[in-house]
Design an enzyme around this catalytic site. Structure first.
Site, PDB file in Angstrom:
ATOM      1  N   HIS A   2       0.818  -1.214   0.000  1.00 40.34           N
ATOM      2  CA  HIS A   2       0.000   0.000   0.000  1.00 40.34           C
ATOM      3  C   HIS A   2       0.850   1.261   0.000  1.00 40.34           C
ATOM      4  O   HIS A   2       0.557   2.224  -0.699  1.00 40.34           O
ATOM      5  CB  HIS A   2      -0.939   0.007   1.219  1.00 40.34           C
ATOM      6  CG  HIS A   2      -1.870   1.173   1.214  1.00 40.34           C
ATOM      7  ND1 HIS A   2      -1.477   2.428   1.639  1.00 40.34           N
ATOM      8  CD2 HIS A   2      -3.134   1.296   0.783  1.00 40.34           C
ATOM      9  CE1 HIS A   2      -2.502   3.262   1.486  1.00 40.34           C
ATOM     10  NE2 HIS A   2      -3.516   2.595   0.964  1.00 40.34           N
ATOM     11  N   GLU A  16       7.613   5.563  -3.042  1.00 45.04           N
ATOM     12  CA  GLU A  16       8.154   5.335  -4.379  1.00 45.04           C
ATOM     13  C   GLU A  16       8.892   4.007  -4.433  1.00 45.04           C
ATOM     14  O   GLU A  16       9.476   3.614  -3.425  1.00 45.04           O
ATOM     15  CB  GLU A  16       9.127   6.471  -4.747  1.00 45.04           C
ATOM     16  CG  GLU A  16       8.479   7.832  -4.869  1.00 45.04           C
ATOM     17  CD  GLU A  16       7.556   7.935  -6.076  1.00 45.04           C
ATOM     18  OE1 GLU A  16       7.826   7.244  -7.079  1.00 45.04           O
ATOM     19  OE2 GLU A  16       6.569   8.664  -5.993  1.00 45.04           O
ATOM     20  N   LEU A  29      -3.781  -7.931   2.808  1.00 41.08           N
ATOM     21  CA  LEU A  29      -4.470  -8.998   3.549  1.00 41.08           C
ATOM     22  C   LEU A  29      -5.928  -9.150   3.161  1.00 41.08           C
ATOM     23  O   LEU A  29      -6.484 -10.231   3.295  1.00 41.08           O
ATOM     24  CB  LEU A  29      -4.359  -8.745   5.057  1.00 41.08           C
ATOM     25  CG  LEU A  29      -2.957  -8.925   5.625  1.00 41.08           C
ATOM     26  CD1 LEU A  29      -2.935  -8.570   7.106  1.00 41.08           C
ATOM     27  CD2 LEU A  29      -2.471 -10.345   5.403  1.00 41.08           C
ATOM     28  N   ALA A  30      -6.555  -8.081   2.710  1.00 44.13           N
ATOM     29  CA  ALA A  30      -7.997  -8.147   2.444  1.00 44.13           C
ATOM     30  C   ALA A  30      -8.314  -7.622   1.050  1.00 44.13           C
ATOM     31  O   ALA A  30      -7.587  -6.793   0.498  1.00 44.13           O
ATOM     32  CB  ALA A  30      -8.763  -7.344   3.490  1.00 44.13           C
ATOM     33  N   HIS A  74      -8.615  -1.484  -3.137  1.00 45.20           N
ATOM     34  CA  HIS A  74      -7.274  -1.463  -3.738  1.00 45.20           C
ATOM     35  C   HIS A  74      -7.042  -2.716  -4.582  1.00 45.20           C
ATOM     36  O   HIS A  74      -6.435  -2.652  -5.650  1.00 45.20           O
ATOM     37  CB  HIS A  74      -6.200  -1.391  -2.648  1.00 45.20           C
ATOM     38  CG  HIS A  74      -6.255  -0.114  -1.861  1.00 45.20           C
ATOM     39  ND1 HIS A  74      -6.552   1.103  -2.431  1.00 45.20           N
ATOM     40  CD2 HIS A  74      -6.057   0.133  -0.542  1.00 45.20           C
ATOM     41  CE1 HIS A  74      -6.521   2.040  -1.500  1.00 45.20           C
ATOM     42  NE2 HIS A  74      -6.235   1.484  -0.352  1.00 45.20           N
TER      43      HIS A  74
END
Lengths: 120, 120
Positions: B10, B48, B73-74, B78
């Site tokens: 992320h 970056e 994880l989920a 995203h």
């Protein structure tokens, strides 16, 4: 000593993500066989039960030792401050119970091989 | 066919968390032995390289196939929207390269035993 495990996830506005965590705690129950008196899950925010409620439930069901297991990948503020703070409050309320926090998922030695299993 | 792997996280405002991901991609290189031409990492936001830049770098270094591996994880937005959208743009720009997205970490079969290894 009755030892119970509480899987802690962040919690999501997306209920399906919270359900993934509840399903995972059921898979943990199967994988752990009889090593734990009980295995539950709880959420830091956005979903129920909360961490305090999750710990209370395990103690109410007879746990003499509670191990909190953070389902987190990185050591952000949640790991360094928020979860320890919630656990510390419960520990003060239940001085006769051992409440400890296990290393978070991201520290597991076998993460690389687990990741590589996904690209096979 | 030169196959390269891009670990996607992320990204965090906390630089130490981003460094954990970079270190993990180095551990992946060791664990993967010579199965990949190159292994890199990239971030959805806040760090970056970006996902497009990460894919470009692998292609620039000779990748003919790129596998994107989400360190998530989920299956939130995203996973279902943001990462596929970024990959789709790159795929259109490089029609001769195969760019695929592997299942995200949370789907790995062995997560329960990995979690239990943390409480031993």
């Amino acid at each position: 000593m009755q030892k119970s495990l509480l899987l802690i996830a962040h919690g999501s506005r997306r209920e399906a993500s919270n359900e993934e965590v509840r399903t995972l705690s059921e898979r943990l129950r199967v994988a752990a066989d009889a090593n734990f008196h009980e295995i539950g899950c709880a959420f830091l925010e956005l979903a129920e039960p909360s961490i305090p409620d999750g710990i209370e439930a395990l103690i109410g069901n007879g746990a003499e030792q509670v191990i909190v297991l953070p389902y987190f990948l990185a050591a952000g503020r949640h790991i360094t401050e928020d979860i320890p703070a919630e656990v510390a409050i419960k520990q003060r309320q239940h001085p006769q119970i051992s409440i400890t926090i296990a290393p978070y998922l991201g520290t597991a030695e076998d993460i690389p091989s687990l990741l590589l299993s996904l690209v096979k």
